[in-house]
Design an enzyme around this catalytic site. Structure first.
Site, PDB file in Angstrom:
ATOM      1  N   GLY A  99      48.701 -31.558  12.135  1.00  0.00           N
ATOM      2  CA  GLY A  99      48.751 -33.028  12.131  1.00  0.00           C
ATOM      3  C   GLY A  99      48.662 -33.564  10.716  1.00  0.00           C
ATOM      4  O   GLY A  99      48.426 -32.819   9.765  1.00  0.00           O
ATOM      5  N   TYR A 143      52.348 -19.059  22.739  1.00  0.00           N
ATOM      6  CA  TYR A 143      52.417 -20.472  23.176  1.00  0.00           C
ATOM      7  C   TYR A 143      52.642 -20.551  24.680  1.00  0.00           C
ATOM      8  O   TYR A 143      51.888 -21.227  25.393  1.00  0.00           O
ATOM      9  CB  TYR A 143      53.552 -21.141  22.413  1.00  0.00           C
ATOM     10  CG  TYR A 143      53.701 -22.633  22.652  1.00  0.00           C
ATOM     11  CD1 TYR A 143      52.741 -23.534  22.182  1.00  0.00           C
ATOM     12  CD2 TYR A 143      54.818 -23.146  23.301  1.00  0.00           C
ATOM     13  CE1 TYR A 143      52.895 -24.911  22.370  1.00  0.00           C
ATOM     14  CE2 TYR A 143      54.976 -24.511  23.495  1.00  0.00           C
ATOM     15  CZ  TYR A 143      54.010 -25.392  23.024  1.00  0.00           C
ATOM     16  OH  TYR A 143      54.172 -26.752  23.219  1.00  0.00           O
ATOM     17  N   LYS A 179      49.834 -21.888  27.334  1.00  0.00           N
ATOM     18  CA  LYS A 179      50.026 -23.112  28.126  1.00  0.00           C
ATOM     19  C   LYS A 179      49.943 -22.802  29.622  1.00  0.00           C
ATOM     20  O   LYS A 179      49.441 -23.620  30.399  1.00  0.00           O
ATOM     21  CB  LYS A 179      51.371 -23.762  27.790  1.00  0.00           C
ATOM     22  CG  LYS A 179      51.423 -24.391  26.397  1.00  0.00           C
ATOM     23  CD  LYS A 179      50.576 -25.646  26.293  1.00  0.00           C
ATOM     24  CE  LYS A 179      50.789 -26.370  24.978  1.00  0.00           C
ATOM     25  NZ  LYS A 179      49.894 -27.536  24.815  1.00  0.00           N
ATOM     26  N   SER A 236      47.619 -28.987  20.078  1.00  0.00           N
ATOM     27  CA  SER A 236      48.174 -27.626  19.973  1.00  0.00           C
ATOM     28  C   SER A 236      49.350 -27.650  19.018  1.00  0.00           C
ATOM     29  O   SER A 236      50.191 -28.537  19.115  1.00  0.00           O
ATOM     30  CB  SER A 236      48.685 -27.119  21.327  1.00  0.00           C
ATOM     31  OG  SER A 236      49.376 -25.889  21.157  1.00  0.00           O
ATOM     32  N   TYR A 296      39.527 -26.118  37.378  1.00  0.00           N
ATOM     33  CA  TYR A 296      38.468 -27.135  37.261  1.00  0.00           C
ATOM     34  C   TYR A 296      38.634 -28.198  38.335  1.00  0.00           C
ATOM     35  O   TYR A 296      37.652 -28.757  38.807  1.00  0.00           O
ATOM     36  CB  TYR A 296      38.468 -27.784  35.860  1.00  0.00           C
ATOM     37  CG  TYR A 296      37.518 -27.091  34.915  1.00  0.00           C
ATOM     38  CD1 TYR A 296      37.847 -25.853  34.371  1.00  0.00           C
ATOM     39  CD2 TYR A 296      36.285 -27.644  34.589  1.00  0.00           C
ATOM     40  CE1 TYR A 296      36.975 -25.192  33.514  1.00  0.00           C
ATOM     41  CE2 TYR A 296      35.411 -26.995  33.734  1.00  0.00           C
ATOM     42  CZ  TYR A 296      35.760 -25.772  33.197  1.00  0.00           C
ATOM     43  OH  TYR A 296      34.879 -25.125  32.356  1.00  0.00           O
TER      44      TYR A 296
HETATM   45  P1  NAD Z   1      51.787 -31.789  16.708  1.00  0.00           P
HETATM   46  O1  NAD Z   1      51.582 -30.473  16.029  1.00  0.00           O
HETATM   47  O2  NAD Z   1      52.375 -32.896  15.909  1.00  0.00           O
HETATM   48  O3  NAD Z   1      50.392 -32.320  17.314  1.00  0.00           O
HETATM   49  C1  NAD Z   1      49.351 -31.451  17.713  1.00  0.00           C
HETATM   50  C2  NAD Z   1      48.043 -31.876  17.030  1.00  0.00           C
HETATM   51  O4  NAD Z   1      46.989 -31.016  17.483  1.00  0.00           O
HETATM   52  C3  NAD Z   1      48.089 -31.748  15.511  1.00  0.00           C
HETATM   53  O5  NAD Z   1      47.660 -32.951  14.915  1.00  0.00           O
HETATM   54  C4  NAD Z   1      47.123 -30.611  15.215  1.00  0.00           C
HETATM   55  O6  NAD Z   1      46.517 -30.704  13.955  1.00  0.00           O
HETATM   56  C5  NAD Z   1      46.143 -30.726  16.371  1.00  0.00           C
HETATM   57  N1  NAD Z   1      45.398 -29.498  16.649  1.00  0.00           N
HETATM   58  C6  NAD Z   1      45.923 -28.252  16.848  1.00  0.00           C
HETATM   59  N2  NAD Z   1      44.928 -27.359  17.033  1.00  0.00           N
HETATM   60  C7  NAD Z   1      43.760 -28.050  16.961  1.00  0.00           C
HETATM   61  C8  NAD Z   1      42.388 -27.679  17.089  1.00  0.00           C
HETATM   62  N3  NAD Z   1      42.017 -26.394  17.275  1.00  0.00           N
HETATM   63  N4  NAD Z   1      41.453 -28.648  16.987  1.00  0.00           N
HETATM   64  C9  NAD Z   1      41.800 -29.938  16.774  1.00  0.00           C
HETATM   65  N5  NAD Z   1      43.090 -30.352  16.644  1.00  0.00           N
HETATM   66  C10 NAD Z   1      44.061 -29.404  16.737  1.00  0.00           C
HETATM   67  O7  NAD Z   1      52.671 -31.468  17.997  1.00  0.00           O
HETATM   68  P2  NAD Z   1      53.327 -32.428  19.107  1.00  0.00           P
HETATM   69  O8  NAD Z   1      54.751 -32.087  19.187  1.00  0.00           O
HETATM   70  O9  NAD Z   1      52.925 -33.821  18.906  1.00  0.00           O
HETATM   71  O10 NAD Z   1      52.644 -31.847  20.414  1.00  0.00           O
HETATM   72  C11 NAD Z   1      51.540 -32.482  21.051  1.00  0.00           C
HETATM   73  C12 NAD Z   1      51.235 -31.766  22.367  1.00  0.00           C
HETATM   74  O11 NAD Z   1      52.377 -31.834  23.224  1.00  0.00           O
HETATM   75  C13 NAD Z   1      50.932 -30.279  22.176  1.00  0.00           C
HETATM   76  O12 NAD Z   1      49.960 -29.876  23.131  1.00  0.00           O
HETATM   77  C14 NAD Z   1      52.254 -29.611  22.488  1.00  0.00           C
HETATM   78  O13 NAD Z   1      52.096 -28.283  22.940  1.00  0.00           O
HETATM   79  C15 NAD Z   1      52.798 -30.517  23.581  1.00  0.00           C
HETATM   80  N6  NAD Z   1      54.265 -30.440  23.684  1.00  0.00           N
HETATM   81  C16 NAD Z   1      55.057 -31.084  22.770  1.00  0.00           C
HETATM   82  C17 NAD Z   1      56.444 -30.981  22.900  1.00  0.00           C
HETATM   83  C18 NAD Z   1      57.385 -31.698  21.958  1.00  0.00           C
HETATM   84  O14 NAD Z   1      58.594 -31.561  22.138  1.00  0.00           O
HETATM   85  N7  NAD Z   1      56.921 -32.453  20.982  1.00  0.00           N
HETATM   86  C19 NAD Z   1      57.003 -30.218  23.930  1.00  0.00           C
HETATM   87  C20 NAD Z   1      56.159 -29.573  24.814  1.00  0.00           C
HETATM   88  C21 NAD Z   1      54.784 -29.709  24.697  1.00  0.00           C
END
Ligand code: NAD
Ligand code: UDP
Length: 332
Positions: free
Chosen positions: A54, A165, A169, A95, A179
């Protein structure tokens, strides 16, 4: 806490004033956009992030809202002390999500989706909060069924380069359901399909930021393989709208969310070159192992209980995203 009728229609609140939403991953692309959406609906938002993928600039945007509170923490180590704090909704969105992160951060990805998710579920149990888990279309792996419905159980290689990944998930979904069934936690699960938009990292590695930034710089667009693999691209505000609908649905089982508008990667590359008026060419690089060949969500389940329809076309979404990347390139 349990839901009696999953077929009941979604009932969206007109305001979230007086409610507290905890967003894990608040500095990220999707989570910061979700956080701002709930702040604009009047909620208090508590953000958690360790900045592994992030950005601090996303938190600066959220800090402008007086109802936003941020804690820097690694959620798989421990959560801040929330004793005495009322929390109504917990959104488990933390994540890393880009395939380039799978090589560098495999254990961090597995831990945040298992131990991190468990910490958030425990908090939801303690607070009586509704809990939403951000799963992914990756739970379908390289799908043998097209398009993908929620009842397809998937085709995942458990030891391949994407396994950290995909399997994490799948585990997060299983733990969320456990839960719910064991403790009655009021859970929801979303399976997000490829989403793009402002606040992605320019060097994120995912295909849309790669292609836009390459086209803006006049560099070759890197198409992996022949480019005939497909993805269905959703603009981020449509995704946030879908998340909101699922949060206020009455069903604990997973919902696909995204946009069913499906493109080959080669067509997406050609479109971006043309739309940006770029002189870039296309080069073909090796296709990564286990790269899914086709992906498109069936959205019937969410659309049967809500008015959710994606609103932003690929054309408009690419234009808005390109503008964002131009603006941040000018600032740097
Ligand atoms: P992103 O990497 O921009 O956001 C994820 C955030 O989680 C980041 O800010 C990161 O620093 C934070 N993070 C990771 N591990 C951490 C930890 N241990 N403790 C605290 N913070 C932590 O990614 P995104 O694309 O915005 O994805 C957000 C969510 O949506 C994720 O769970 C991702 O798996 C899911 N997702 C996104 C997409 C997509 O197309 N963008 C598709 C499928 C799933
Ligand atoms: N891809 C590509 N060039 C890039 C980045 C990605 O051709 O510079 C392809 C990748 O091989 C995949 C698709 O685009 O087929 C989507 O990749 P992304 O990393 O965005 O997400 P995925 O859906 O694979 O998780």
């Amino acid at each position: 806490m349990s839901i009696s009728d999953p077929s009941k229609r979604v009932e969206l609140p007109s305001s979230m004033e007086g409610k507290t939403v905890l967003v894990a991953g608040a500095a990220g692309f999707v989570p910061s956009t979700v956080s701002e959406f709930y702040l604009n609906l009047g909620a208090k938002v508590i953000g958690l992030d360790n900045f592994v993928t992030g950005s601090r600039s996303n938190i600066e945007i959220l800090n402008k809202y007086e109802n936003f509170e941020f804690h820097e923490c690694n959620i798989y180590e421990s959560l801040p002390d929330f004793s005495g704090v009322k929390i109504d909704y917990i959104l488990s969105l933390a994540s890393p999500a880009s395939p380039i992160d799978f090589k560098v951060l495999p254990l961090e990805i597995m831990r945040v989706n298992s131990e991190g998710t468990m910490h958030l579920l425990e908090l939801a149990k303690d607070k009586g909060a509704r809990f939403l888990e951000a799963s992914t279309s990756e739970v379908y792996g390289d799908p043998e069924i097209h398009p993908q419905r929620e009842d397809y159980v998937g085709h995942v290689n458990p030891i391949g380069p994407r396994a950290c990944y995909d399997e994490a998930k799948r585990f997060a979904e299983a733990m969320t359901m456990s839960y719910h069934t064991k403790y009655g936690v009021d859970t929801r699960i979303i399976r997000i399909f490829n989403t793009y938009g402002p606040r992605m990292r320019p060097n994120d590695g995912r295909v849309i930021p790669n292609f836009i930034n390459q086209a803006m710089k006049g560099e070759d667009l890197t198409v992996y393989g022949d480019g005939l693999q497909t993805r269905s691209f959703c603009y981020v505000t449509d995704l946030v709208n879908a998340i909101h609908n699922v949060l206020f649905s009455h069903d604990h089982t997973p919902f696909n969310i995204g946009n069913p508008d499906e493109y080959t990667i080669l067509d997406a590359a050609k479109y971006i070159i043309e739309a940006l008026g770029s002189t870039s060419k296309i080069v073909h690089l090796e296709l990564p192992k286990d790269d899914p060949k086709r992906r498109r969500p069936v959205l019937d389940k969410l659309q049967a209980v809500s008015d959710y329809r994606p609103q932003v076309s690929f054309k408009d979404g690419i234009a808005k995203t390109a503008l964002y990347f131009k603006e941040i390139a000018q600032k740097n």
